[in-house]
Design a protein around this motif. Structure first.
Motif, mmCIF file in Angstrom:
data_model
loop_
_atom_site.group_PDB
_atom_site.id
_atom_site.type_symbol
_atom_site.label_atom_id
_atom_site.label_comp_id
_atom_site.label_asym_id
_atom_site.label_seq_id
_atom_site.Cartn_x
_atom_site.Cartn_y
_atom_site.Cartn_z
ATOM 1 N N LEU A 82 -66.624 30.134 -21.462
ATOM 2 C CA LEU A 82 -65.981 30.217 -22.783
ATOM 3 C C LEU A 82 -64.557 29.657 -22.768
ATOM 4 O O LEU A 82 -63.746 29.950 -23.648
ATOM 5 C CB LEU A 82 -65.985 31.665 -23.298
ATOM 6 N N GLY A 83 -64.258 28.867 -21.732
ATOM 7 C CA GLY A 83 -62.978 28.150 -21.728
ATOM 8 C C GLY A 83 -61.765 29.017 -21.435
ATOM 9 O O GLY A 83 -60.676 28.751 -21.945
ATOM 10 N N SER A 84 -61.926 30.033 -20.556
ATOM 11 C CA SER A 84 -60.754 30.870 -20.234
ATOM 12 C C SER A 84 -59.673 30.050 -19.541
ATOM 13 O O SER A 84 -58.483 30.293 -19.725
ATOM 14 C CB SER A 84 -61.141 32.068 -19.360
ATOM 15 N N SER A 85 -60.081 29.049 -18.739
ATOM 16 C CA SER A 85 -59.067 28.258 -18.014
ATOM 17 C C SER A 85 -58.219 27.472 -19.014
ATOM 18 O O SER A 85 -56.990 27.392 -18.879
ATOM 19 C CB SER A 85 -59.723 27.320 -16.998
ATOM 20 N N ALA A 86 -58.867 26.898 -20.039
ATOM 21 C CA ALA A 86 -58.115 26.130 -21.030
ATOM 22 C C ALA A 86 -57.235 27.054 -21.862
ATOM 23 O O ALA A 86 -56.065 26.744 -22.122
ATOM 24 C CB ALA A 86 -59.080 25.359 -21.931
ATOM 25 N N GLY A 95 -52.660 21.213 -16.513
ATOM 26 C CA GLY A 95 -53.023 22.501 -15.896
ATOM 27 C C GLY A 95 -54.521 22.578 -15.637
ATOM 28 O O GLY A 95 -54.967 22.999 -14.563
ATOM 29 N N GLU A 96 -55.316 22.150 -16.643
ATOM 30 C CA GLU A 96 -56.784 22.150 -16.493
ATOM 31 C C GLU A 96 -57.213 21.285 -15.306
ATOM 32 O O GLU A 96 -58.177 21.602 -14.614
ATOM 33 C CB GLU A 96 -57.437 21.612 -17.779
ATOM 34 N N LYS A 97 -56.474 20.175 -15.087
ATOM 35 C CA LYS A 97 -56.841 19.300 -13.965
ATOM 36 C C LYS A 97 -56.727 20.058 -12.643
ATOM 37 O O LYS A 97 -57.523 19.853 -11.733
ATOM 38 C CB LYS A 97 -55.919 18.077 -13.939
ATOM 39 N N ILE A 104 -57.221 23.239 -12.262
ATOM 40 C CA ILE A 104 -58.305 24.233 -12.182
ATOM 41 C C ILE A 104 -59.686 23.562 -12.077
ATOM 42 O O ILE A 104 -60.524 23.982 -11.277
ATOM 43 C CB ILE A 104 -58.256 25.202 -13.390
ATOM 44 N N HIS A 105 -59.918 22.504 -12.873
ATOM 45 C CA HIS A 105 -61.271 21.901 -12.970
ATOM 46 C C HIS A 105 -61.500 20.704 -12.077
ATOM 47 O O HIS A 105 -62.628 20.247 -11.963
ATOM 48 C CB HIS A 105 -61.504 21.370 -14.391
ATOM 49 N N GLY A 106 -60.434 20.069 -11.601
ATOM 50 C CA GLY A 106 -60.612 18.820 -10.858
ATOM 51 C C GLY A 106 -60.650 17.637 -11.803
ATOM 52 O O GLY A 106 -59.727 16.847 -11.867
ATOM 53 N N ILE A 166 -61.859 18.385 -23.411
ATOM 54 C CA ILE A 166 -62.392 18.983 -24.649
ATOM 55 C C ILE A 166 -61.926 20.438 -24.803
ATOM 56 O O ILE A 166 -61.567 20.868 -25.904
ATOM 57 C CB ILE A 166 -63.941 18.874 -24.712
ATOM 58 N N ASP A 167 -61.917 21.185 -23.692
ATOM 59 C CA ASP A 167 -61.597 22.618 -23.797
ATOM 60 C C ASP A 167 -60.145 22.840 -24.227
ATOM 61 O O ASP A 167 -59.869 23.638 -25.126
ATOM 62 C CB ASP A 167 -61.831 23.322 -22.448
ATOM 63 N N ASN A 168 -59.195 22.128 -23.565
ATOM 64 C CA ASN A 168 -57.795 22.332 -23.959
ATOM 65 C C ASN A 168 -57.556 21.817 -25.374
ATOM 66 O O ASN A 168 -56.765 22.394 -26.131
ATOM 67 C CB ASN A 168 -56.817 21.707 -22.951
ATOM 68 N N ASN A 217 -68.371 28.515 -11.035
ATOM 69 C CA ASN A 217 -67.083 27.864 -11.004
ATOM 70 C C ASN A 217 -67.221 26.460 -11.593
ATOM 71 O O ASN A 217 -68.021 25.662 -11.126
ATOM 72 C CB ASN A 217 -66.662 27.847 -9.523
ATOM 73 N N THR A 218 -66.454 26.198 -12.645
ATOM 74 C CA THR A 218 -66.603 24.928 -13.364
ATOM 75 C C THR A 218 -66.370 23.727 -12.444
ATOM 76 O O THR A 218 -67.116 22.744 -12.488
ATOM 77 C CB THR A 218 -65.614 24.878 -14.548
ATOM 78 N N LYS A 219 -65.330 23.821 -11.586
ATOM 79 C CA LYS A 219 -64.977 22.685 -10.730
ATOM 80 C C LYS A 219 -66.177 22.261 -9.873
ATOM 81 O O LYS A 219 -66.519 21.080 -9.794
ATOM 82 C CB LYS A 219 -63.800 23.104 -9.839
#
Ligand SMILES: Nc1ncnc2c1ncn2[C@@H]1O[C@H](COP(=O)(O)OP(=O)(O)O)[C@@H](O)[C@H]1O
Ligand SMILES: C[C@@](O)(CCOP(=O)(O)O)CC(=O)O
Ligand SMILES: [Mg+2]
Length: 397
Positions: free
Chosen positions: A155-159, A205-207, A209-211, A216-218, A255-257
């Protein structure tokens, strides 16, 4: 110190950013296909209070209080300066985190006692340190984070974490502006240029966490509403009758990454086949966007819109299986909802996490209750969300 600086030091800034659902197009969007996402009414809230340096030469510390996990992390400013150099904070567009900076941040993580069961937090902590020191420099301050969102569930908690934190930090730095100071606590919206800037920082920041995030999420967390997103381009989708979705959290951690990397590996093993899969997803997203827009202009009836959305979501789920990101828990949700003639698909990176079920306008509440009860009997958690609401909001306490 100027009066403006003094005012900023005495004030707490809070920013909240929503989570999201991806209706269609996850993973393929990383490879250039279109996807459709919408903000949901579950938020992550970050607050920042700038602190004074100690009188006795003590440079103070940067503190991060993760309220939901009951964990507080602290880095002395002197330690941050030794590791990162004299970073002074940056007002404009972000500079991506360099490999050297990332290595220095990884070293700073080693000082922290992160419980083994919560080791996944280290990606979020690294993104925090990058954002904080890049925007504010190594000056003392305190950040507090709370969230309504399940973490690592699609649900996009990282973004939401990166957007709310970037919004709070840039406001505390005086880089983006809200009036504030009335003493009345109320959420305010930023102007478009300020949102663009926050979104650029959150993407960096997302980079971490996600690689390799698509962005889209942010973007949906920053701008809210329902959007079509393709290769960094965002189109706002007007939607008069917001779709209703039941969300089922399978509670299977992932884990999304790792999932994003897994899809890329499959794509390099089978480039032609996977290009066709991504192309098919693109067509699904484009078609779904047109239907949402036609429905907003009353060009098609609501029931016909819902039938079409359901079919496109079902097709997208099949293609997500082709990408290798489904999971037995997700398949259980699909089978269960199908018994009630309801269509579901995974949302976010998959591999567990959350599943969306489209709730047609005419479906009786009793059906919804029955399906939710049956899903919960499998140990899953169901909740209903409002779709397509506001993005980032800020308030000065
Ligand atoms: N409130 C939070 N506090 C600290 N870290 C967070 C928070 N929310 C998200 N994160 C970071 O984001 C990661 C989850 O992101 P991700 O795997 O992309 O899943 P999702 O974005 O779907 O929730 C967590 O492991 C953590 O590192
Ligand atoms: C799989 C992906 O399309 C969405 C990931 O969403 P989440 O982090 O699982 O909420 C990745 C991306 O677009 O960056
Ligand atoms: Mg994420």
């Amino acid at each position: 110190m100027s009066n403006d600086d003094r005012d900023r030091e005495s004030m707490e800034v809070r920013a909240r950013a929503p989570g999201k659902i991806i209706l269609v197009g996850e993973h393929a969007v990383v490879h250039g296909s279109a996807a459709v996402a919408a903000a949901i009414d579950l938020y992550t809230t970050s607050s920042i209070s700038l602190l004074h340096e100690g009188e006795d030469g003590d440079a103070g510390a940067v503190e991060l209080d993760l309220r939901d996990s009951d964990l507080v992390f602290s880095w002395p400013c002197s330690r941050l300066r030794r590791a990162l150099g004299e970073v002074s904070g940056k007002a404009g567009a972000p500079t991506p985190c360099s490999p050297d900076e990332l290595a220095a941040i990884a070293k700073l993580m080693e000082d922290q006692e992160i419980p083994e069961a919560k080791i996944w937090l280290s990606a979020g902590l690294s993104a925090f340190l990058y954002l904080y020191t890049s925007i504010l420099g190594c000056r003392p301050g305190k950040a507090v984070v709370t969230s309504d969102l399940p973490i690592g569930a699609g649900l996009g908690s990282s973004a939401a974490f990166c957007v709310s934190m970037s919004g709070a930090l840039l406001t505390a730095a005086g880089t983006v502006g809200i009036g504030g100071g009335s003493g009345v606590e109320e959420w305010e919206l930023f102007g478009k240029d300020d949102l663009e800037l926050v979104n650029q920082w959150a993407f960096q920041g997302e980079k971490i966490i996600h690689g390799k995030p698509s962005g889209i999420d942010n973007s949906v967390s920053t701008f809210g509403s329902m959007i079509k997103f393709k290769k960094g381009e965002l189109t706002n989708l007007k939607s008069r009758n917001p779709v209703k979705m039941l969300i089922t959290d399978t509670r299977v951690g992932r884990n999304t990454k790792a999932l994003v990397a897994g899809v890329s590996e499959r794509a390099s093993r089978h480039p032609d086949a996977m290009a066709s899969v991504f192309h098919a997803v693109n067509s699904i997203s484009e078609e779904l966007s047109s239907i949402v827009e036609l429905a907003a202009e009353d060009e098609i009836a609501i029931t016909s819109k819902e039938d079409k959305l359901a079919e496109l979501m079902e097709m997208n789920q099949g293609l997500l299986q082709c990408m290798g990101v489904s999971h037995s828990s997700i398949e259980t949700v699909l089978r269960t909802t199908l018994k009630y003639s309801l269509v579901s698909k995974l949302t976010g990176a998959g591999g567990g996490g959350c599943v969306l079920t489209l709730i047609p306008t005419l479906s009786a509440n009793i059906v919804l209750e029955k399906v939710a009860t049956e899903l919960e009997s499998h140990g899953f958690r169901c909740f209903k969300v409002e779709v397509g609401g506001r993005g980032l909001q800020v308030c000065r306490g």
